[in-house]
Design an enzyme around this catalytic site. Structure first.
Site, mmCIF file in Angstrom:
data_model
loop_
_atom_site.group_PDB
_atom_site.id
_atom_site.type_symbol
_atom_site.label_atom_id
_atom_site.label_comp_id
_atom_site.label_asym_id
_atom_site.label_seq_id
_atom_site.Cartn_x
_atom_site.Cartn_y
_atom_site.Cartn_z
ATOM 1 N N VAL A 1 81.630 -5.712 -46.255
ATOM 2 C CA VAL A 1 80.858 -6.233 -45.284
ATOM 3 C C VAL A 1 80.127 -5.111 -44.286
ATOM 4 O O VAL A 1 81.090 -4.309 -43.896
ATOM 5 C CB VAL A 1 81.551 -7.261 -44.370
ATOM 6 C CG1 VAL A 1 80.670 -7.980 -43.201
ATOM 7 C CG2 VAL A 1 82.555 -8.123 -45.118
ATOM 8 N N PRO A 2 79.037 -5.108 -44.052
ATOM 9 C CA PRO A 2 78.213 -4.093 -43.478
ATOM 10 C C PRO A 2 78.667 -4.334 -41.739
ATOM 11 O O PRO A 2 77.595 -4.690 -41.048
ATOM 12 C CB PRO A 2 76.807 -4.303 -43.473
ATOM 13 C CG PRO A 2 76.651 -5.969 -44.016
ATOM 14 C CD PRO A 2 77.963 -6.010 -44.678
ATOM 15 N N CYS A 3 80.020 -4.122 -41.283
ATOM 16 C CA CYS A 3 80.056 -4.454 -40.103
ATOM 17 C C CYS A 3 79.527 -3.850 -38.863
ATOM 18 O O CYS A 3 79.343 -4.183 -37.738
ATOM 19 C CB CYS A 3 81.837 -4.399 -39.866
ATOM 20 S SG CYS A 3 82.896 -5.205 -41.140
ATOM 21 N N HIS A 4 78.787 -2.541 -39.294
ATOM 22 C CA HIS A 4 78.605 -1.832 -38.663
ATOM 23 C C HIS A 4 77.230 -2.340 -37.919
ATOM 24 O O HIS A 4 76.742 -1.879 -36.951
ATOM 25 C CB HIS A 4 78.322 -0.450 -39.256
ATOM 26 C CG HIS A 4 77.322 -0.329 -40.396
ATOM 27 N ND1 HIS A 4 77.858 -0.672 -41.604
ATOM 28 C CD2 HIS A 4 75.927 -0.026 -40.747
ATOM 29 C CE1 HIS A 4 76.857 -0.762 -42.301
ATOM 30 N NE2 HIS A 4 75.656 -0.148 -41.720
ATOM 31 N N VAL B 1 76.760 -5.360 -36.930
ATOM 32 C CA VAL B 1 77.291 -6.250 -35.778
ATOM 33 C C VAL B 1 77.345 -5.597 -34.473
ATOM 34 O O VAL B 1 78.324 -4.638 -34.578
ATOM 35 C CB VAL B 1 78.339 -7.157 -36.300
ATOM 36 C CG1 VAL B 1 78.543 -8.143 -35.226
ATOM 37 C CG2 VAL B 1 78.062 -7.765 -37.564
#
Length: 106
Positions: A51-54, A56
DNA sequence: CTGCTGACTGGTA
DNA sequence: GTACCAGCCAGCA
């Protein structure tokens, strides 16, 4: 994995490179507009590989949290063309991804 | 079940 | 602009 978490994950995965979304936006897209905090909790436990948490960030245009990996978050964003001064995101309003709900940039 | 804990947010001062 | 406060909610002990 709970239903809410899977919805949050799929939402975050839909964020295009070079764009960001707030925790509140993700929560709203997942069907719980006021669960921003819970979303952060989920981000904390999800794997950065999947997941591209960065992408968010906090609603105030700040980076938000990333555990002890704030530097990593900054570099990942910069790699996608998103400039960050301190913890403030430049061009936040224009970088903010329009999730299906909540049309306008407030 | 109850009661914390936060990668949060919006309001008020 | 900053600081503090009170809701908020999924997850965990």
């Amino acid at each position: 994995m709970t239903n809410f978490k899977s919805r949050v994950v799929s939402t975050v995965r839909r964020i295009p490179p070079g764009r960001v979304a707030t925790y509140g936006d993700v929560a709203a897209a997942a069907g719980r507009p006021r669960a921003a905090r819970a979303v952060g909790n989920i981000m904390r436990t999800c794997s950065l590989r999947d997941v591209p948490c960065h992408r968010v960030v906090a609603a105030a245009g700040q980076l938000g949290g990333f555990g002890g990996y704030l530097e990593l978050k900054r570099s990942l964003l910069r790699a996608e063309g998103i400039l960050v001064s301190g913890n403030r995101i430049r061009e936040f309003k224009t970088r903010r991804w329009n999730i299906s709900r909540r049309s306008v940039t407030r």
